[in-house]
Design an enzyme around this catalytic site. Structure first.
Site, mmCIF file in Angstrom:
data_model
loop_
_atom_site.group_PDB
_atom_site.id
_atom_site.type_symbol
_atom_site.label_atom_id
_atom_site.label_comp_id
_atom_site.label_asym_id
_atom_site.label_seq_id
_atom_site.Cartn_x
_atom_site.Cartn_y
_atom_site.Cartn_z
ATOM 1 N N ARG A 70 11.201 3.907 3.891
ATOM 2 C CA ARG A 70 10.765 2.906 4.879
ATOM 3 C C ARG A 70 11.997 2.124 5.292
ATOM 4 O O ARG A 70 12.771 1.670 4.430
ATOM 5 C CB ARG A 70 9.709 1.970 4.294
ATOM 6 C CG ARG A 70 9.435 0.776 5.200
ATOM 7 C CD ARG A 70 8.240 -0.026 4.796
ATOM 8 N NE ARG A 70 7.005 0.704 5.041
ATOM 9 C CZ ARG A 70 5.793 0.161 4.973
ATOM 10 N NH1 ARG A 70 5.654 -1.114 4.662
ATOM 11 N NH2 ARG A 70 4.724 0.885 5.206
ATOM 12 N N HIS A 90 4.515 5.658 11.627
ATOM 13 C CA HIS A 90 4.064 5.569 10.236
ATOM 14 C C HIS A 90 3.089 6.740 10.030
ATOM 15 O O HIS A 90 1.876 6.553 9.930
ATOM 16 C CB HIS A 90 3.371 4.216 10.016
ATOM 17 C CG HIS A 90 3.154 3.828 8.592
ATOM 18 N ND1 HIS A 90 3.321 4.702 7.526
ATOM 19 C CD2 HIS A 90 2.737 2.645 8.043
ATOM 20 C CE1 HIS A 90 3.039 4.064 6.401
ATOM 21 N NE2 HIS A 90 2.686 2.822 6.677
ATOM 22 N N LYS A 137 26.780 -2.910 -0.066
ATOM 23 C CA LYS A 137 28.240 -2.692 -0.117
ATOM 24 C C LYS A 137 28.729 -1.916 1.089
ATOM 25 O O LYS A 137 29.897 -1.557 1.172
ATOM 26 C CB LYS A 137 28.594 -1.924 -1.397
ATOM 27 C CG LYS A 137 28.130 -2.587 -2.670
ATOM 28 C CD LYS A 137 28.320 -1.636 -3.856
ATOM 29 C CE LYS A 137 27.445 -2.056 -5.018
ATOM 30 N NZ LYS A 137 27.295 -0.969 -5.996
ATOM 31 N N ARG A 140 0.806 -1.224 0.000
ATOM 32 C CA ARG A 140 0.000 0.000 0.000
ATOM 33 C C ARG A 140 0.837 1.270 0.000
ATOM 34 O O ARG A 140 0.599 2.184 -0.800
ATOM 35 C CB ARG A 140 -0.903 0.054 1.250
ATOM 36 C CG ARG A 140 -2.169 -0.703 1.143
ATOM 37 C CD ARG A 140 -2.500 -1.320 2.468
ATOM 38 N NE ARG A 140 -1.512 -2.342 2.751
ATOM 39 C CZ ARG A 140 -1.617 -3.605 2.315
ATOM 40 N NH1 ARG A 140 -2.689 -3.983 1.687
ATOM 41 N NH2 ARG A 140 -0.662 -4.483 2.535
ATOM 42 N N THR A 141 1.777 1.372 0.906
ATOM 43 C CA THR A 141 2.453 2.656 1.105
ATOM 44 C C THR A 141 3.267 3.025 -0.132
ATOM 45 O O THR A 141 3.174 4.153 -0.633
ATOM 46 C CB THR A 141 3.355 2.585 2.355
ATOM 47 O OG1 THR A 141 2.589 2.063 3.424
ATOM 48 C CG2 THR A 141 3.877 3.958 2.716
HETATM 49 N N1 CP Z 1 -0.432 -0.126 5.763
HETATM 50 C C1 CP Z 1 0.802 -0.354 5.255
HETATM 51 O O1 CP Z 1 1.779 0.302 5.657
HETATM 52 O O2 CP Z 1 0.848 -1.320 4.308
HETATM 53 P P1 CP Z 1 2.147 -1.752 3.501
HETATM 54 O O3 CP Z 1 3.101 -2.380 4.479
HETATM 55 O O4 CP Z 1 1.666 -2.699 2.449
HETATM 56 O O5 CP Z 1 2.746 -0.498 2.907
#
Ligand code: CP
Length: 308
Positions: free
Chosen positions: A108, A136, A87, A57-58
């Protein structure tokens, strides 16, 4: 609110007026998308998505958001294995280099605090797309936007947060946003091993937000306006045995959903494993797929705010 350069924590969004403006902007994005009326405010701009942990999703919603706004995308969807991190390149060096190619970086990472560290060495906006068990923030913006859309209000709500409150970064970001609205009460439902960390409970106390803790969904779920279910984060456990002991602690099935108020909503940041049974998906109160779609529009609004 002072214009934000980086987005590393939900606590930066401490102005409900700004959130209202962002939600209106996201709503406009959705209407424009529906009527194929999107303009290209980010034409010629590039977003790099630097993902050291898996995502559906993100990453996709950030990339779709950028493209719908007329911009382009550079993506490292498995930067842990497929970037020069293998590396020995440091995050700081990677950020310095990628910021020469991109106008913003959504990152991320598996370690808490990485987005904040990246922001310190970045001349371009850094957006925290999830940092280990930390935060998040863009998920939390999508969550609060969803609650407002679904229920028409953010004040006076009773919110049950269920599952892995220890490792669930979506919860760690959602709580400070909920604290902005008067009359919110929070029910924290988790196995004792996965209890919300003390610093977040202290934050709730400092903000004067009423909260209750318990291990059982029953009793809390019937009172909830929002039942926010979370996945037990298997990837954060030290051993398989510890994960197995709690992984199915809570399962929302049709029978349990029937105990919710008729006007309540069921949320989940997804992905889910067993914690919401597919037989709930047809219930009008199941908001989780709408929540995922809202992530696209809130990220469009955020990218336009940061870059246009
Ligand atoms: N909700 C969420 O962060 O989903 P993903 O890990 O698929 O990005």
């Amino acid at each position: 609110m002072e214009k934000l350069k980086h987005v590393v924590s939900a606590r930066q969004f401490d102005d409900p007026e700004f959130l209202l403006w962002l939600f209106e902007s996201a709503n406009q994005m959705e209407r424009d998308d529906l009527f194929r009326a999107l303009t290209d405010p980010l034409r010629g701009r590039i977003l790099a998505t630097l993902f050291y942990e898996p995502s559906t999703r993100t990453r996709f919603s950030f990339e779709a958001a950028m493209q719908k706004l007329g911009g382009g995308v550079l993506t490292a969807e498995n930067a842990r294995a497929n970037s020069s991190a293998t590396k020995g390149e440091t995050i700081s060096d990677t950020i310095r280099v990628v910021s020469g190619y991109a106008d913003a970086i959504a990152i991320r990472h598996y370690e808490q605090g990485t987005a904040e560290a990246a922001a310190r060495s970045s001349p371009v906006p850094i957006i925290n797309a999830g940092d280990g068990v930390g935060e998040h923030p863009t998920q939390a913006l999508a969550d609060v936007y969803t609650i407002k859309k679904e229920l028409g209000r953010l004040s006076g709500l009773r919110v049950a947060l269920v599952g892995d409150l220890l490792n669930g970064r979506t919860i760690h970001s959602l709580l400070p946003l909920l604290c902005l609205y008067p009359g919110v009460t929070v029910d924290l439902i988790s196995p004792w091993q996965l209890r919300l960390p003390l610093r977040y409970r202290e934050y709730l106390m400092a903000k004067g937000v009423a909260f209750h803790e318990g291990e059982r969904m029953e009793g809390a779920i019937e009172k909830a306006d929002v039942a926010y279910i979370t996945r037990v984060q298997g990837e954060r456990f030290a051993s398989r045995e510890e994960y197995e002991a709690v992984k199915d602690a809570y399962v929302v099935d049709a029978a349990l959903a029937n105990r919710l108020k008729p006007e309540a909503i069921i949320m989940h940041a997804l992905p889910r494993v067993n914690e919401i049974s597919p037989d709930v998906d047809g219930d009008a109160r199941a908001a989780y797929f709408r929540q995922a779609k809202n992530g696209l529009y809130i990220r469009m609004a955020l990218l336009k705010y940061l870059l246009a």
